[in-house]
Motif scaffolding. Structure first.
Motif, short mmCIF file in Angstrom:
data_model
loop_
_atom_site.label_atom_id
_atom_site.label_comp_id
_atom_site.label_asym_id
_atom_site.label_seq_id
_atom_site.Cartn_x
_atom_site.Cartn_y
_atom_site.Cartn_z
N ALA A 98 104.10 54.73 -14.87
CA ALA A 98 104.92 55.88 -14.48
C ALA A 98 104.08 57.15 -14.53
O ALA A 98 102.84 57.10 -14.55
N SER A 99 104.72 58.29 -14.60
CA SER A 99 104.01 59.57 -14.54
C SER A 99 103.21 59.84 -15.81
O SER A 99 103.45 59.25 -16.87
N LEU A 100 102.27 60.76 -15.69
CA LEU A 100 101.49 61.19 -16.86
C LEU A 100 102.41 61.82 -17.90
O LEU A 100 102.16 61.72 -19.10
N LYS A 101 103.48 62.46 -17.42
CA LYS A 101 104.47 63.02 -18.34
C LYS A 101 105.05 61.93 -19.24
O LYS A 101 105.20 62.12 -20.45
N THR A 102 105.35 60.78 -18.63
CA THR A 102 105.91 59.67 -19.40
C THR A 102 104.88 59.09 -20.35
O THR A 102 105.18 58.77 -21.50
N VAL A 103 103.64 58.93 -19.87
CA VAL A 103 102.57 58.42 -20.72
C VAL A 103 102.40 59.32 -21.94
O VAL A 103 102.29 58.84 -23.08
N GLU A 109 105.10 59.91 -29.24
CA GLU A 109 105.96 59.16 -30.16
C GLU A 109 105.17 58.17 -31.00
O GLU A 109 105.73 57.44 -31.82
N GLY A 110 103.85 58.10 -30.76
CA GLY A 110 103.00 57.20 -31.53
C GLY A 110 102.96 55.78 -30.99
O GLY A 110 102.52 54.86 -31.69
N ILE A 111 103.41 55.60 -29.76
CA ILE A 111 103.42 54.27 -29.15
C ILE A 111 102.15 54.08 -28.33
O ILE A 111 101.87 54.87 -27.42
N PRO A 112 101.34 53.06 -28.63
CA PRO A 112 100.13 52.81 -27.83
C PRO A 112 100.49 52.50 -26.38
O PRO A 112 101.35 51.64 -26.13
N VAL A 113 99.84 53.19 -25.46
CA VAL A 113 100.18 53.06 -24.05
C VAL A 113 98.96 52.58 -23.26
O VAL A 113 97.87 53.12 -23.40
N CYS A 114 99.20 51.59 -22.40
CA CYS A 114 98.19 51.13 -21.45
C CYS A 114 98.60 51.59 -20.06
O CYS A 114 99.67 51.20 -19.57
N GLY A 115 97.78 52.41 -19.45
CA GLY A 115 98.06 52.89 -18.10
C GLY A 115 97.45 52.00 -17.05
O GLY A 115 97.03 50.88 -17.32
N HIS A 116 97.38 52.51 -15.81
CA HIS A 116 96.91 51.71 -14.68
C HIS A 116 96.13 52.60 -13.73
O HIS A 116 96.52 53.75 -13.50
N SER A 117 95.06 52.05 -13.17
CA SER A 117 94.24 52.81 -12.22
C SER A 117 93.75 51.89 -11.13
O SER A 117 93.84 50.66 -11.23
N TYR A 144 88.40 57.76 -10.97
CA TYR A 144 87.87 58.48 -12.13
C TYR A 144 88.89 59.49 -12.65
O TYR A 144 89.13 59.58 -13.86
N ARG A 145 89.53 60.22 -11.74
CA ARG A 145 90.53 61.21 -12.17
C ARG A 145 91.74 60.52 -12.80
O ARG A 145 92.32 61.05 -13.75
N GLN A 146 92.12 59.35 -12.28
CA GLN A 146 93.22 58.61 -12.89
C GLN A 146 92.90 58.28 -14.35
O GLN A 146 93.74 58.47 -15.24
N ILE A 147 91.70 57.79 -14.60
CA ILE A 147 91.29 57.45 -15.96
C ILE A 147 91.21 58.70 -16.82
O ILE A 147 91.69 58.72 -17.97
N GLU A 148 90.63 59.74 -16.28
CA GLU A 148 90.50 61.01 -17.02
C GLU A 148 91.87 61.54 -17.41
O GLU A 148 92.08 61.99 -18.55
N ASN A 149 92.81 61.49 -16.48
CA ASN A 149 94.16 62.01 -16.75
C ASN A 149 94.91 61.14 -17.76
O ASN A 149 95.65 61.66 -18.61
N LEU A 150 94.75 59.83 -17.67
CA LEU A 150 95.39 58.94 -18.64
C LEU A 150 94.84 59.18 -20.04
O LEU A 150 95.59 59.19 -21.02
N GLU A 151 93.55 59.39 -20.14
CA GLU A 151 92.95 59.68 -21.43
C GLU A 151 93.50 60.98 -22.00
O GLU A 151 93.86 61.05 -23.19
N ALA A 152 93.60 62.00 -21.16
CA ALA A 152 94.13 63.30 -21.61
C ALA A 152 95.59 63.19 -22.01
O ALA A 152 96.05 63.92 -22.90
N ALA A 153 96.33 62.27 -21.38
CA ALA A 153 97.75 62.11 -21.68
C ALA A 153 97.99 61.31 -22.95
O ALA A 153 99.12 61.22 -23.43
N ALA A 155 96.84 57.92 -23.48
CA ALA A 155 96.77 56.46 -23.38
C ALA A 155 95.58 55.95 -24.18
O ALA A 155 94.59 56.66 -24.36
N PHE A 156 95.68 54.71 -24.67
CA PHE A 156 94.54 54.12 -25.38
C PHE A 156 93.77 53.16 -24.48
O PHE A 156 92.62 52.82 -24.76
#
Length: 267
Positions: A98-103, A109-117, A144-153, A155-156
């Motif tokens: 979902a969105s970076l806002k959701t990530v 909330e302390g929940i480990p999140v795996c994103g997607h790129s 690269y920007r997807q990964i960068e943004n997930l890291e900033a949001a 995600a682990f």
């Protein structure tokens, strides 16, 4: 539920550069048990599977990441409620495309999140459908920007799907995320395949990156023919009177039968 020490996010980070992790998509308790016995490190699982109390009996030490298409879960608030339910059911992390806002909300909330790129199936329309992403400078920059943004949001980890290996390797060197390669070659800290491809039970399109180790489709076809043959023999036995035989019937004392017959006749 068995009490077993499972791999943690901290453990995964400590293993970066030391060894590759093996990840599978498992759909059933039988596949989960097989993954456990085979030493699979991580598993993507359907939400309903991890909600089954028998899941951790089958796979007590597998790092489990439940996931579903974000449109099936809903808004950020829906996602948080869903993620809490998954963690309560013994999930080690949750998948979120979902969105970076959701990530970020999940991470807060302390929940480990795996994103997607890369190729994100639920968002494939933006990158041209089911095709590689990162074969041009523009799309490589996108990944690269997807990964960068997930890291900033917060995600682990992030699945990096159908991305050329050289591009994924460059990105891997520049992120703290655990990258999970599905069709990105060695450009990840973990390798990820679907059980149906590994087992050869997939009768549809087999992705180029998949490796098949068994031919379950042929075995299933053989079992189906055996099923049909068994049913046909049963039908034949029923029609000819061969079934039920003496061994399939209940006996009763002749006196009881005779007395019962007399009782019926007197009615």
């Amino acid at each position: 539920m068995k009490r077993v020490q499972r791999m943690t996010v901290a453990d995964m980070r400590a293993l970066r550069g030391k060894r590759q992790l093996a990840m599978l998509r498992v759909e059933t308790l039988e596949e989960a048990e097989a993954a456990e016995r085979a030493g699979v490190d991580m598993a993507s699982v359907p939400p309903e599977l991890i909600s089954n109390p028998a899941f951790r009996d089958a796979a007590p030490s597998v790092f489990a990441i439940p996931g579903a298409d974000f449109v099936e879960i809903g808004t950020t608030e829906d996602f948080i409620r869903w993620a809490f339910a998954m963690v309560k059911a013994s999930a080690d992390a949750v998948y979120c495309s979902a969105s970076l806002k959701t990530v970020k909300a999940l991470s807060d909330e302390g929940i480990p999140v795996c994103g997607h790129s890369g190729l994100i199936p639920s968002k494939r329309t933006w990158t041209g459908g089911f095709r590689a992403v990162g074969k041009t400078l523009e799309t490589a920059q996108l990944v690269y920007r997807q990964i960068e943004n997930l890291e900033a949001a917060g995600a682990f980890a992030a699945e990096i799907e159908v991305v050329p290996e050289p591009i994924a390797l460059e990105i891997m060197e520049r992120t703290s995320l655990i990258l999970i390669s599905m069709g990105a070659g060695n450009g990840g800290h973990a390798q990820y395949l679907f059980s149906e491809d590994v087992l050869g039970s997939n009768r549809g399109h087999i992705p180029r990156h998949a490796k098949t180790y068994r031919n379950f489709a042929a075995e299933y076809a053989r079992l189906q023919e055996e099923r049909v043959a068994a049913y046909a023999e049963y039908v034949h036995d029923v029609q000819t009177g061969a079934y039920p035989g003496e061994g399939h019937k209940l006996s009763v004392d002749d006196h009881v039968t005779g007395t019962f017959r007399q009782w019926l006749s007197a009615k």
